[in-house]
Design a protein around this motif. Sequence first.
Motif, PDB file in Angstrom:
ATOM      1  N   ALA A   1      30.803  43.025  25.057  1.00  0.00           N
ATOM      2  CA  ALA A   1      30.838  43.813  23.890  1.00  0.00           C
ATOM      3  C   ALA A   1      31.609  45.117  24.238  1.00  0.00           C
ATOM      4  O   ALA A   1      32.510  45.468  23.504  1.00  0.00           O
ATOM      5  CB  ALA A   1      29.751  44.024  23.018  1.00  0.00           C
ATOM      6  N   PHE A   2      31.229  45.662  25.386  1.00  0.00           N
ATOM      7  CA  PHE A   2      31.766  46.804  25.670  1.00  0.00           C
ATOM      8  C   PHE A   2      33.178  46.776  26.238  1.00  0.00           C
ATOM      9  O   PHE A   2      34.122  47.271  25.784  1.00  0.00           O
ATOM     10  CB  PHE A   2      31.122  47.373  26.842  1.00  0.00           C
ATOM     11  N   ARG A   3      33.710  45.481  26.732  1.00  0.00           N
ATOM     12  CA  ARG A   3      34.687  45.291  27.376  1.00  0.00           C
ATOM     13  C   ARG A   3      35.816  44.955  26.155  1.00  0.00           C
ATOM     14  O   ARG A   3      36.955  45.352  26.144  1.00  0.00           O
ATOM     15  CB  ARG A   3      34.890  44.242  28.155  1.00  0.00           C
ATOM     16  N   GLN A   4      35.281  44.192  25.280  1.00  0.00           N
ATOM     17  CA  GLN A   4      35.862  44.086  24.065  1.00  0.00           C
ATOM     18  C   GLN A   4      36.459  45.297  23.159  1.00  0.00           C
ATOM     19  O   GLN A   4      37.584  45.329  22.896  1.00  0.00           O
ATOM     20  CB  GLN A   4      35.200  42.874  23.145  1.00  0.00           C
ATOM     21  N   LEU A   5      35.517  46.071  23.132  1.00  0.00           N
ATOM     22  CA  LEU A   5      35.744  47.359  22.274  1.00  0.00           C
ATOM     23  C   LEU A   5      36.754  48.266  23.237  1.00  0.00           C
ATOM     24  O   LEU A   5      37.656  48.917  22.622  1.00  0.00           O
ATOM     25  CB  LEU A   5      34.511  47.978  22.381  1.00  0.00           C
ATOM     26  N   THR A   6      36.829  48.354  24.477  1.00  0.00           N
ATOM     27  CA  THR A   6      37.404  49.109  25.506  1.00  0.00           C
ATOM     28  C   THR A   6      38.684  48.473  25.739  1.00  0.00           C
ATOM     29  O   THR A   6      39.778  49.237  26.332  1.00  0.00           O
ATOM     30  CB  THR A   6      37.000  49.893  26.474  1.00  0.00           C
ATOM     31  N   GLY A   7      38.740  47.110  25.650  1.00  0.00           N
ATOM     32  CA  GLY A   7      40.044  46.547  26.422  1.00  0.00           C
ATOM     33  C   GLY A   7      40.076  46.325  27.854  1.00  0.00           C
ATOM     34  O   GLY A   7      40.856  46.041  28.370  1.00  0.00           O
ATOM     35  N   ALA A   8      38.680  46.703  28.339  1.00  0.00           N
ATOM     36  CA  ALA A   8      38.475  46.548  29.927  1.00  0.00           C
ATOM     37  C   ALA A   8      38.645  45.628  30.300  1.00  0.00           C
ATOM     38  O   ALA A   8      37.978  44.325  29.843  1.00  0.00           O
ATOM     39  CB  ALA A   8      37.311  47.544  30.244  1.00  0.00           C
TER      40      ALA A   8
END
Length: 82
Positions: free
Chosen positions: A42-49
């Motif tokens: 979820a964090f990667r999806q939110l930040t595009g990382a």
Amino acid sequence: MKVISSRDFNQDVSSAKRLARLEPVFVTDRGKPTHVLMSIAAFRQLTGATESVVDLLAMPGATGSDLDPPAAESWDRRADLR
């Protein structure tokens, strides 16, 4: 979205982590939201990382053999200090 107190979070971190796999978990301190716990996906999806080198090295079964220091005969640190 789930909301838990910091006391409940401290008493059962595993439960909070399980909930965070499904949706963000807001942690409150004296009734006010202070932190958000979410899955790395979820964090990667939110930040595009994307995955970093640290993520890749932390994977189960990963070895650091490619990162081993060079053999002593190929580099003498003391020579650089002279």
